[in-house]
Scaffold this motif. Structure first.
Motif, PDB file in Angstrom:
ATOM      1  N   ASP A   1     -20.505   0.850 -14.419  1.00  0.00           N
ATOM      2  CA  ASP A   1     -19.037   0.536 -13.849  1.00  0.00           C
ATOM      3  C   ASP A   1     -19.172  -0.867 -14.002  1.00  0.00           C
ATOM      4  OD1 ASP A   1     -16.603   0.105 -12.712  1.00  0.00           O
ATOM      5  OD2 ASP A   1     -17.374   0.828 -10.727  1.00  0.00           O
ATOM      6  N   TRP A   2     -18.898  -1.275 -15.298  1.00  0.00           N
ATOM      7  CA  TRP A   2     -18.619  -2.806 -15.486  1.00  0.00           C
ATOM      8  C   TRP A   2     -17.636  -3.482 -14.960  1.00  0.00           C
ATOM      9  CZ3 TRP A   2     -23.142  -3.093 -16.479  1.00  0.00           C
ATOM     10  CH2 TRP A   2     -23.886  -2.088 -17.125  1.00  0.00           C
ATOM     11  N   LYS A   3     -16.521  -2.912 -14.696  1.00  0.00           N
ATOM     12  CA  LYS A   3     -15.207  -3.658 -14.017  1.00  0.00           C
ATOM     13  C   LYS A   3     -15.676  -3.810 -12.377  1.00  0.00           C
ATOM     14  CE  LYS A   3     -10.373  -2.812 -12.984  1.00  0.00           C
ATOM     15  NZ  LYS A   3      -9.157  -1.837 -13.281  1.00  0.00           N
ATOM     16  N   GLY A   4     -16.455  -2.601 -11.845  1.00  0.00           N
ATOM     17  CA  GLY A   4     -16.754  -2.596 -10.532  1.00  0.00           C
ATOM     18  C   GLY A   4     -17.977  -3.886 -10.493  1.00  0.00           C
ATOM     19  N   LEU A   5     -18.715  -4.059 -11.505  1.00  0.00           N
ATOM     20  CA  LEU A   5     -19.768  -5.098 -11.603  1.00  0.00           C
ATOM     21  C   LEU A   5     -18.880  -6.586 -11.491  1.00  0.00           C
ATOM     22  CD1 LEU A   5     -22.607  -6.263 -11.530  1.00  0.00           C
ATOM     23  CD2 LEU A   5     -22.492  -6.089 -13.904  1.00  0.00           C
ATOM     24  N   GLY A   6     -17.770  -6.638 -12.169  1.00  0.00           N
ATOM     25  CA  GLY A   6     -16.886  -7.818 -12.177  1.00  0.00           C
ATOM     26  C   GLY A   6     -16.454  -8.046 -10.651  1.00  0.00           C
ATOM     27  N   THR A   7     -15.892  -7.160 -10.087  1.00  0.00           N
ATOM     28  CA  THR A   7     -15.643  -7.280  -8.626  1.00  0.00           C
ATOM     29  C   THR A   7     -16.852  -7.547  -7.690  1.00  0.00           C
ATOM     30  OG1 THR A   7     -13.836  -5.541  -8.758  1.00  0.00           O
ATOM     31  CG2 THR A   7     -14.655  -5.870  -6.547  1.00  0.00           C
ATOM     32  N   ALA A   8     -17.967  -6.985  -8.070  1.00  0.00           N
ATOM     33  CA  ALA A   8     -19.289  -7.445  -7.251  1.00  0.00           C
ATOM     34  C   ALA A   8     -19.522  -8.852  -7.525  1.00  0.00           C
ATOM     35  CB  ALA A   8     -20.387  -6.394  -7.566  1.00  0.00           C
ATOM     36  N   ASN A   9     -19.387  -9.360  -8.727  1.00  0.00           N
ATOM     37  CA  ASN A   9     -19.747 -10.551  -9.073  1.00  0.00           C
ATOM     38  C   ASN A   9     -18.821 -11.808  -8.191  1.00  0.00           C
ATOM     39  OD1 ASN A   9     -21.961 -10.186 -10.513  1.00  0.00           O
ATOM     40  ND2 ASN A   9     -20.870 -10.351 -12.610  1.00  0.00           N
ATOM     41  N   ILE A  10     -17.466 -11.125  -7.988  1.00  0.00           N
ATOM     42  CA  ILE A  10     -16.712 -12.068  -7.310  1.00  0.00           C
ATOM     43  C   ILE A  10     -16.881 -12.215  -5.822  1.00  0.00           C
ATOM     44  CG2 ILE A  10     -14.046 -12.097  -6.513  1.00  0.00           C
ATOM     45  CD1 ILE A  10     -13.383 -11.485  -9.372  1.00  0.00           C
ATOM     46  N   HIS A  11     -17.159 -10.928  -5.458  1.00  0.00           N
ATOM     47  CA  HIS A  11     -17.717 -10.877  -3.901  1.00  0.00           C
ATOM     48  C   HIS A  11     -18.754 -11.731  -3.765  1.00  0.00           C
ATOM     49  CE1 HIS A  11     -15.705  -6.434  -3.281  1.00  0.00           C
ATOM     50  NE2 HIS A  11     -14.708  -7.306  -3.381  1.00  0.00           N
ATOM     51  N   PHE A  12     -19.854 -11.942  -4.673  1.00  0.00           N
ATOM     52  CA  PHE A  12     -20.994 -12.526  -4.347  1.00  0.00           C
ATOM     53  C   PHE A  12     -20.543 -14.191  -4.066  1.00  0.00           C
ATOM     54  CE2 PHE A  12     -24.204 -15.495  -5.970  1.00  0.00           C
ATOM     55  CZ  PHE A  12     -25.267 -15.190  -5.513  1.00  0.00           C
ATOM     56  N   HIS A  13     -19.490 -14.474  -5.207  1.00  0.00           N
ATOM     57  CA  HIS A  13     -19.223 -16.109  -4.842  1.00  0.00           C
ATOM     58  C   HIS A  13     -18.272 -16.268  -3.683  1.00  0.00           C
ATOM     59  CE1 HIS A  13     -20.903 -17.514  -8.508  1.00  0.00           C
ATOM     60  NE2 HIS A  13     -20.869 -16.216  -9.368  1.00  0.00           N
ATOM     61  N   GLN A  14     -17.602 -15.203  -3.402  1.00  0.00           N
ATOM     62  CA  GLN A  14     -16.854 -15.105  -1.949  1.00  0.00           C
ATOM     63  C   GLN A  14     -17.827 -15.519  -0.952  1.00  0.00           C
ATOM     64  OE1 GLN A  14     -14.425 -11.493  -2.378  1.00  0.00           O
ATOM     65  NE2 GLN A  14     -12.481 -12.663  -2.486  1.00  0.00           N
ATOM     66  N   GLU A  15     -18.886 -14.595  -0.805  1.00  0.00           N
ATOM     67  CA  GLU A  15     -19.622 -14.626   0.185  1.00  0.00           C
ATOM     68  C   GLU A  15     -20.652 -16.045   0.071  1.00  0.00           C
ATOM     69  OE1 GLU A  15     -19.676 -12.934   2.643  1.00  0.00           O
ATOM     70  OE2 GLU A  15     -18.314 -11.147   1.811  1.00  0.00           O
ATOM     71  N   LEU A  16     -20.796 -16.599  -1.054  1.00  0.00           N
ATOM     72  CA  LEU A  16     -21.423 -17.963  -1.315  1.00  0.00           C
ATOM     73  C   LEU A  16     -20.496 -19.013  -0.484  1.00  0.00           C
ATOM     74  CD1 LEU A  16     -23.851 -19.227  -2.617  1.00  0.00           C
ATOM     75  CD2 LEU A  16     -22.450 -19.934  -4.630  1.00  0.00           C
ATOM     76  N   VAL A  17     -19.188 -19.054  -0.831  1.00  0.00           N
ATOM     77  CA  VAL A  17     -18.318 -19.882  -0.269  1.00  0.00           C
ATOM     78  C   VAL A  17     -18.262 -19.792   1.192  1.00  0.00           C
ATOM     79  CG1 VAL A  17     -16.014 -20.517  -0.128  1.00  0.00           C
ATOM     80  CG2 VAL A  17     -16.942 -20.107  -2.592  1.00  0.00           C
ATOM     81  N   ALA A  18     -18.183 -18.343   1.673  1.00  0.00           N
ATOM     82  CA  ALA A  18     -18.123 -18.153   3.228  1.00  0.00           C
ATOM     83  C   ALA A  18     -19.497 -18.709   3.795  1.00  0.00           C
ATOM     84  CB  ALA A  18     -18.145 -16.826   3.294  1.00  0.00           C
ATOM     85  N   LEU A  19     -20.511 -19.091   3.209  1.00  0.00           N
ATOM     86  CA  LEU A  19     -21.922 -19.740   4.045  1.00  0.00           C
ATOM     87  C   LEU A  19     -21.192 -21.008   4.448  1.00  0.00           C
ATOM     88  CD1 LEU A  19     -24.500 -19.402   1.414  1.00  0.00           C
ATOM     89  CD2 LEU A  19     -24.237 -17.975   3.729  1.00  0.00           C
ATOM     90  N   ALA A  20     -20.129 -21.802   4.023  1.00  0.00           N
ATOM     91  CA  ALA A  20     -19.617 -23.018   4.638  1.00  0.00           C
ATOM     92  C   ALA A  20     -19.098 -22.647   5.971  1.00  0.00           C
ATOM     93  CB  ALA A  20     -18.691 -23.481   3.459  1.00  0.00           C
ATOM     94  N   GLY A  21     -18.581 -21.687   6.343  1.00  0.00           N
ATOM     95  CA  GLY A  21     -18.003 -21.385   7.535  1.00  0.00           C
ATOM     96  C   GLY A  21     -16.809 -21.988   7.857  1.00  0.00           C
ATOM     97  N   SER A  22     -16.299 -22.066   6.776  1.00  0.00           N
ATOM     98  CA  SER A  22     -14.763 -22.775   6.770  1.00  0.00           C
ATOM     99  C   SER A  22     -13.743 -21.745   6.409  1.00  0.00           C
ATOM    100  CB  SER A  22     -14.697 -23.999   5.686  1.00  0.00           C
ATOM    101  OG  SER A  22     -13.336 -24.590   5.690  1.00  0.00           O
ATOM    102  N   ALA A  23     -12.939 -21.502   7.367  1.00  0.00           N
ATOM    103  CA  ALA A  23     -11.684 -20.541   7.048  1.00  0.00           C
ATOM    104  C   ALA A  23     -10.868 -21.162   6.181  1.00  0.00           C
ATOM    105  CB  ALA A  23     -10.713 -20.371   8.553  1.00  0.00           C
ATOM    106  N   ARG A  24     -10.515 -22.425   5.963  1.00  0.00           N
ATOM    107  CA  ARG A  24      -9.638 -22.869   5.125  1.00  0.00           C
ATOM    108  C   ARG A  24     -10.260 -23.136   3.386  1.00  0.00           C
ATOM    109  NH1 ARG A  24      -9.354 -25.954   9.721  1.00  0.00           N
ATOM    110  NH2 ARG A  24      -7.248 -26.575  10.475  1.00  0.00           N
ATOM    111  N   THR A  25     -11.634 -23.316   3.566  1.00  0.00           N
ATOM    112  CA  THR A  25     -12.084 -23.037   2.217  1.00  0.00           C
ATOM    113  C   THR A  25     -12.190 -21.595   1.743  1.00  0.00           C
ATOM    114  OG1 THR A  25     -13.544 -24.695   2.853  1.00  0.00           O
ATOM    115  CG2 THR A  25     -14.273 -23.529   0.817  1.00  0.00           C
ATOM    116  N   ASP A  26     -12.438 -20.570   2.621  1.00  0.00           N
ATOM    117  CA  ASP A  26     -12.270 -19.136   2.286  1.00  0.00           C
ATOM    118  C   ASP A  26     -10.964 -18.798   1.749  1.00  0.00           C
ATOM    119  OD1 ASP A  26     -14.865 -18.891   3.148  1.00  0.00           O
ATOM    120  OD2 ASP A  26     -14.335 -18.147   4.970  1.00  0.00           O
ATOM    121  N   GLU A  27      -9.693 -19.428   2.545  1.00  0.00           N
ATOM    122  CA  GLU A  27      -8.656 -19.143   1.916  1.00  0.00           C
ATOM    123  C   GLU A  27      -8.029 -19.807   0.787  1.00  0.00           C
ATOM    124  OE1 GLU A  27      -3.714 -19.729   3.671  1.00  0.00           O
ATOM    125  OE2 GLU A  27      -5.450 -20.443   4.987  1.00  0.00           O
TER     126      GLU A  27
END
Length: 235
Positions: A133-159
């Motif tokens: 499921d390569w389209k699903g893998l693309g979504t998973a990759n985006i989720h990885f980077h979203q969670e990487l950004v979330a490590l900052a603990g900043s709602a503004r950065t997440d938004e």
């Protein structure tokens, strides 16, 4: 289009009694990011509003919000369309990603880091890849980077990055070989995770810099071939 509208009808329950333009925009933003509405798709007010059960005014306000986020574009006498990115848009998206994601990793502080959700994103990618499921893998990759950004603990950065990642998904739709685009980065995600698990945020940042550079180069190559040097904007 019928399948996409059926999916929106399923989201109708999320609106509840406190239906607002912001909530509608959240739903449409997610659907665009997940690929339900590819670039160039016309969003009919009657069809989308009916599927979500919201008023025309509420939907128009949601469209306005997403147009401001550069996910939609309004064409006079034609309607509202999911935006088609240009090469310059893609380059700017990656410039923003490099500024934000690398700064997040650089500023993590002392380990250990809370990496459970980052691990879950890697696992999500493994599952998608094992099922081809390569389209699903693309979504998973985006989720990885979203969670990487979330490590900052900043709602503004997440938004901020939520909109950037939604735009990024628009770029992915132009790529005609999602397997070739996404599969190499699953291993890279795992390398970044391992560096963070070991507490080496410097190594994680170095991996991320190369990752983003290579990903941009690959997508731009496809864009120049399929969209043209100037790209094609829907407005």
């Amino acid at each position: 289009m019928a399948e996409q509208l059926a999916g929106l009808a399923d989201d109708r329950a999320l609106l509840g009694r406190t239906s607002t333009a912001e909530r509608v925009a959240d739903i449409l933003r997610s659907r665009i990011a997940e690929g339900y509405f590819p670039p160039g798709t016309r969003l009919s007010e009657d069809s989308v509003g009916g599927a979500l059960g919201v008023s025309r005014n509420t939907l128009r306000e949601a469209f306005r919000l997403l147009t401001h986020e550069r996910l939609l574009v309004h064409e006079l006498n034609r309607g509202v369309f999911v935006r088609v990115l240009t090469v310059e848009d893609v380059e700017d998206i990656y410039r923003t990603r490099a500024l934000v994601e690398c700064a997040v990793v650089r500023g993590l502080g002392e380990p250990p880091y809370r990496l459970d959700r980052l691990r879950a994103a890697v696992t999500e990618g493994d599952v998608a890849a094992s099922g081809n499921d390569w389209k699903g893998l693309g979504t998973a990759n985006i989720h990885f980077h979203q969670e990487l950004v979330a490590l900052a603990g900043s709602a503004r950065t997440d938004e901020l990055m939520r909109g950037v990642f939604a735009e990024l998904r628009l770029a992915f739709h132009v790529v005609d070989d999602p397997h070739r685009l996404h599969e190499p980065y699953l291993a890279r995600n795992r390398q970044i995770l391992r560096a963070l698990e070991s507490g080496d945020r410097g190594a994680a940042e170095e991996l991320l810099v190369v990752y983003l550079h290579d990903s941009l180069r690959r997508i731009v190559e496809v864009y120049r071939r399929r969209v043209g040097d100037e790209g094609r904007a829907a407005g």
